[in-house]
Write an enzyme that holds these catalytic residues in place. Structure first.
Site, mmCIF file in Angstrom:
data_model
loop_
_atom_site.group_PDB
_atom_site.id
_atom_site.type_symbol
_atom_site.label_atom_id
_atom_site.label_comp_id
_atom_site.label_asym_id
_atom_site.label_seq_id
_atom_site.Cartn_x
_atom_site.Cartn_y
_atom_site.Cartn_z
ATOM 1 N N GLY A 46 0.825 -1.195 0.000
ATOM 2 C CA GLY A 46 0.000 0.000 0.000
ATOM 3 C C GLY A 46 0.860 1.246 0.000
ATOM 4 N N GLN A 51 2.924 9.988 1.095
ATOM 5 C CA GLN A 51 4.213 9.285 1.124
ATOM 6 C C GLN A 51 5.080 9.629 -0.084
ATOM 7 O OE1 GLN A 51 2.311 5.270 2.114
ATOM 8 N NE2 GLN A 51 4.305 5.135 3.114
ATOM 9 N N LEU A 92 6.367 1.716 4.087
ATOM 10 C CA LEU A 92 7.453 2.067 3.169
ATOM 11 C C LEU A 92 8.166 3.343 3.603
ATOM 12 C CD1 LEU A 92 5.842 1.200 -0.296
ATOM 13 C CD2 LEU A 92 7.529 -0.126 1.003
HETATM 14 NI NI NI Z 1 2.528 3.435 5.604
#
Ligand code: NI
Length: 163
Positions: A46, A51, A92
């Site tokens: 995901g 991000q 991540l």
């Molecule tokens: Ni995350």
């Protein structure tokens, strides 16, 4: 294929709330494609727009083993959650680390697709976890705020799980 830089924990952009998407423009389509490319390249399940430094309410998820079943969620919201699951979770934006987080075991969410058509999705276990995790990013939250105990190195975790 275009990869974007994944922002890491501590970056201010990851603690800010995201804005709703009003219209899927060519730029938004490009962003979503880049998010998918970036997620697959990093072997993630995901990725949320903040991000990659974009404060918009967009999430991509793919929990399939083959990485061929992308879920694109625009302006998503959870409308039902129940049950409980406790397990390791990673992000991540915090590479190489995991921590134990308790999440609902089942969620129902509503979101818009790239045609701005609203749809509903239900998920259990990993999908429920991924939806909760990614949607938290849109409000500037990360799983580390909910971790029970300490973060662990993924390498150590792998060794532990081999035993
Ligand atoms: Ni995350």
């Amino acid at each position: 294929m275009a990869l974007r830089t994944i922002r890491e924990y501590g970056d201010d952009v990851l603690s800010r709330p995201c804005k709703e998407v009003k219209e899927v423009t060519p730029r938004i389509r490009e962003l979503v494609q880049d998010m998918l490319d970036t997620m697959y390249d990093a072997n993630g399940v995901g990725l949320a727009a903040p991000q990659v430094g974009i404060l918009k309410r967009i999430v991509v998820i793919d929990i399939s083993a083959e990485g061929d079943n992308p879920l694109i969620m625009i302006n998503p919201r959870i409308i039902e959650k129940d049950g409980e699951q406790t397990g390791y979770e990673g992000c991540l934006s915090l590479p190489g680390k995991s921590g134990i987080v308790t999440r609902p075991n089942h969620v129902k969410a509503r979101a818009f697709d790239l045609d701005m058509k609203e749809y509903e999705i239900e998920g259990e276990e990993l999908l429920a976890r991924a939806i909760c995790h990614e949607l938290d990013h849109l409000d500037g939250h990360m799983y580390v705020e909910m971790v029970e105990g300490d973060l662990v190195d993924n390498e150590e975790l792998a060794k532990e799980q081999e035993k």
